[in-house]
Design a protein around this motif. Sequence first.
Motif, mmCIF file in Angstrom:
data_model
loop_
_atom_site.group_PDB
_atom_site.id
_atom_site.type_symbol
_atom_site.label_atom_id
_atom_site.label_comp_id
_atom_site.label_asym_id
_atom_site.label_seq_id
_atom_site.Cartn_x
_atom_site.Cartn_y
_atom_site.Cartn_z
ATOM 1 N N GLN A 1 5.712 9.309 -7.492
ATOM 2 C CA GLN A 1 6.943 9.384 -8.272
ATOM 3 C C GLN A 1 6.651 9.448 -9.770
ATOM 4 O O GLN A 1 7.339 10.158 -10.521
ATOM 5 C CB GLN A 1 7.826 8.181 -7.957
ATOM 6 N N ALA A 2 5.631 8.715 -10.219
ATOM 7 C CA ALA A 2 5.259 8.768 -11.635
ATOM 8 C C ALA A 2 4.801 10.172 -12.023
ATOM 9 O O ALA A 2 5.122 10.659 -13.116
ATOM 10 C CB ALA A 2 4.165 7.741 -11.919
ATOM 11 N N ARG A 3 4.062 10.822 -11.121
ATOM 12 C CA ARG A 3 3.649 12.196 -11.391
ATOM 13 C C ARG A 3 4.862 13.128 -11.453
ATOM 14 O O ARG A 3 4.920 14.050 -12.276
ATOM 15 C CB ARG A 3 2.656 12.675 -10.321
ATOM 16 N N ASP A 4 5.843 12.877 -10.593
ATOM 17 C CA ASP A 4 7.045 13.708 -10.575
ATOM 18 C C ASP A 4 7.835 13.548 -11.877
ATOM 19 O O ASP A 4 8.321 14.534 -12.452
ATOM 20 C CB ASP A 4 7.923 13.322 -9.378
ATOM 21 N N VAL A 5 7.954 12.316 -12.354
ATOM 22 C CA VAL A 5 8.646 12.071 -13.624
ATOM 23 C C VAL A 5 7.922 12.783 -14.761
ATOM 24 O O VAL A 5 8.557 13.433 -15.610
ATOM 25 C CB VAL A 5 8.752 10.558 -13.899
ATOM 26 N N ALA A 6 6.599 12.684 -14.789
ATOM 27 C CA ALA A 6 5.833 13.344 -15.845
ATOM 28 C C ALA A 6 5.996 14.856 -15.786
ATOM 29 O O ALA A 6 6.117 15.523 -16.830
ATOM 30 C CB ALA A 6 4.355 12.967 -15.723
ATOM 31 N N ARG A 7 6.022 15.404 -14.571
ATOM 32 C CA ARG A 7 6.202 16.856 -14.415
ATOM 33 C C ARG A 7 7.565 17.304 -14.943
ATOM 34 O O ARG A 7 7.683 18.321 -15.654
ATOM 35 C CB ARG A 7 6.061 17.232 -12.936
ATOM 36 N N LEU A 8 8.605 16.546 -14.613
ATOM 37 C CA LEU A 8 9.944 16.896 -15.066
ATOM 38 C C LEU A 8 10.078 16.793 -16.587
ATOM 39 O O LEU A 8 10.710 17.638 -17.234
ATOM 40 C CB LEU A 8 10.980 15.987 -14.393
ATOM 41 N N ARG A 9 9.472 15.767 -17.156
ATOM 42 C CA ARG A 9 9.531 15.621 -18.612
ATOM 43 C C ARG A 9 8.817 16.785 -19.316
ATOM 44 O O ARG A 9 9.292 17.293 -20.336
ATOM 45 C CB ARG A 9 8.902 14.294 -19.026
ATOM 46 N N LYS A 10 7.699 17.178 -18.773
ATOM 47 C CA LYS A 10 6.961 18.303 -19.352
ATOM 48 C C LYS A 10 7.773 19.593 -19.251
ATOM 49 O O LYS A 10 7.831 20.386 -20.204
ATOM 50 C CB LYS A 10 5.619 18.467 -18.632
ATOM 51 N N ALA A 11 8.415 19.785 -18.100
ATOM 52 C CA ALA A 11 9.237 20.979 -17.924
ATOM 53 C C ALA A 11 10.417 20.980 -18.888
ATOM 54 O O ALA A 11 10.781 22.013 -19.467
ATOM 55 C CB ALA A 11 9.724 21.064 -16.483
ATOM 56 N N ALA A 12 11.034 19.799 -19.094
ATOM 57 C CA ALA A 12 12.174 19.705 -19.999
ATOM 58 C C ALA A 12 11.757 19.985 -21.440
ATOM 59 O O ALA A 12 12.508 20.634 -22.193
ATOM 60 C CB ALA A 12 12.798 18.321 -19.894
ATOM 61 N N ALA A 13 10.570 19.514 -21.824
ATOM 62 C CA ALA A 13 10.097 19.738 -23.189
ATOM 63 C C ALA A 13 9.842 21.208 -23.467
ATOM 64 O O ALA A 13 9.984 21.675 -24.607
ATOM 65 C CB ALA A 13 8.838 18.923 -23.439
ATOM 66 N N ALA A 14 9.481 21.952 -22.430
ATOM 67 C CA ALA A 14 9.158 23.372 -22.607
ATOM 68 C C ALA A 14 10.363 24.282 -22.403
ATOM 69 O O ALA A 14 10.322 25.458 -22.795
ATOM 70 C CB ALA A 14 8.042 23.767 -21.646
ATOM 71 N N ARG B 1 0.839 -1.203 0.000
ATOM 72 C CA ARG B 1 0.000 0.000 0.000
ATOM 73 C C ARG B 1 0.878 1.258 0.000
ATOM 74 O O ARG B 1 0.623 2.212 -0.738
ATOM 75 C CB ARG B 1 -0.896 -0.037 1.230
ATOM 76 N N VAL B 2 1.921 1.243 0.818
ATOM 77 C CA VAL B 2 2.843 2.375 0.866
ATOM 78 C C VAL B 2 3.571 2.517 -0.473
ATOM 79 O O VAL B 2 3.727 3.632 -1.001
ATOM 80 C CB VAL B 2 3.859 2.189 2.013
ATOM 81 N N ALA B 3 3.992 1.400 -1.060
ATOM 82 C CA ALA B 3 4.710 1.443 -2.331
ATOM 83 C C ALA B 3 3.818 1.938 -3.463
ATOM 84 O O ALA B 3 4.278 2.660 -4.352
ATOM 85 C CB ALA B 3 5.271 0.062 -2.660
ATOM 86 N N LEU B 4 2.541 1.579 -3.451
ATOM 87 C CA LEU B 4 1.620 2.055 -4.475
ATOM 88 C C LEU B 4 1.476 3.568 -4.417
ATOM 89 O O LEU B 4 1.504 4.247 -5.448
ATOM 90 C CB LEU B 4 0.246 1.394 -4.301
ATOM 91 N N ALA B 5 1.327 4.099 -3.204
ATOM 92 C CA ALA B 5 1.208 5.551 -3.057
ATOM 93 C C ALA B 5 2.497 6.236 -3.508
ATOM 94 O O ALA B 5 2.458 7.271 -4.192
ATOM 95 C CB ALA B 5 0.888 5.902 -1.613
#
Length: 251
Positions: free
Chosen positions: A209-222, A200-204
């Motif tokens: 972390q997946a949201r953080d990766v997506a945020r960083l990728r979006k920032a890098a693209a821009a 349960r802790v690992a799922l959260a």
Amino acid sequence: MIDTLFEALALPASARMERRVPKALLADHGATGAGDRKLVEGGIERLRWRASLKPATIGVPALADDARDYSEIAVLTLEARDGANTARLAKIAHAAIPYPLILIVGDESQAALSLAPKRRHERQADRFIAERLVTAPPVTALLDAAAEAFLASLTVAHLPAADLWSLYEGVIDRAEAYAAARVTGAFRLPTNADEAAGRRVALAAHDGQARDVARLRKAAAAEKRLAARIELSHAITRAEAELRRITDLLA
């Protein structure tokens, strides 16, 4: 797909019922404002009470103590209209129905299992509040091995049967195992309570972390500045490594 999930429970005839639940029940007892009431009115096609799990209907003992009352578990299906916020509808339904609730929410194309373990209010013993909301990933008509294993695991006769609380925990374990399977590709039930809590802790952590990766990728693209892009690239590499580490914990 709602009926596919419901039938996966393989409930005995003694537990089944077919009772329409008026939307007003959710609007009056689960909605927190005008927006919720509008969602209930416009977002629900049909709400049905499909089964009641209690000692007399499935032969599993009740559990009632100072913290919980699992004398009965209600099974409801909520058919949502296109575009409706099903996550919010599920939360409203769990708040409105006083019993522990196994809720199946979705439409013809997909459906998800939603659960909310409840405990007594600290100052009002006859009032129950949800500790958290657990929603399994949706099941669609394109069943893969993980989805088939998840559905097969839901048979009520094979769930923990010490009491209705342990049965409900068993359904939660299966919902979380399916969430992990959507990441790892393999459906695996926990072997004990500590393993279930760790998952349960690992799922959260994985979701965050997946949201953080997506945020960083979006920032890098821009990003236009070369130095900043290089810095973001290093940050993405570190974030992806952490995501892989967390993913390994779900295996």
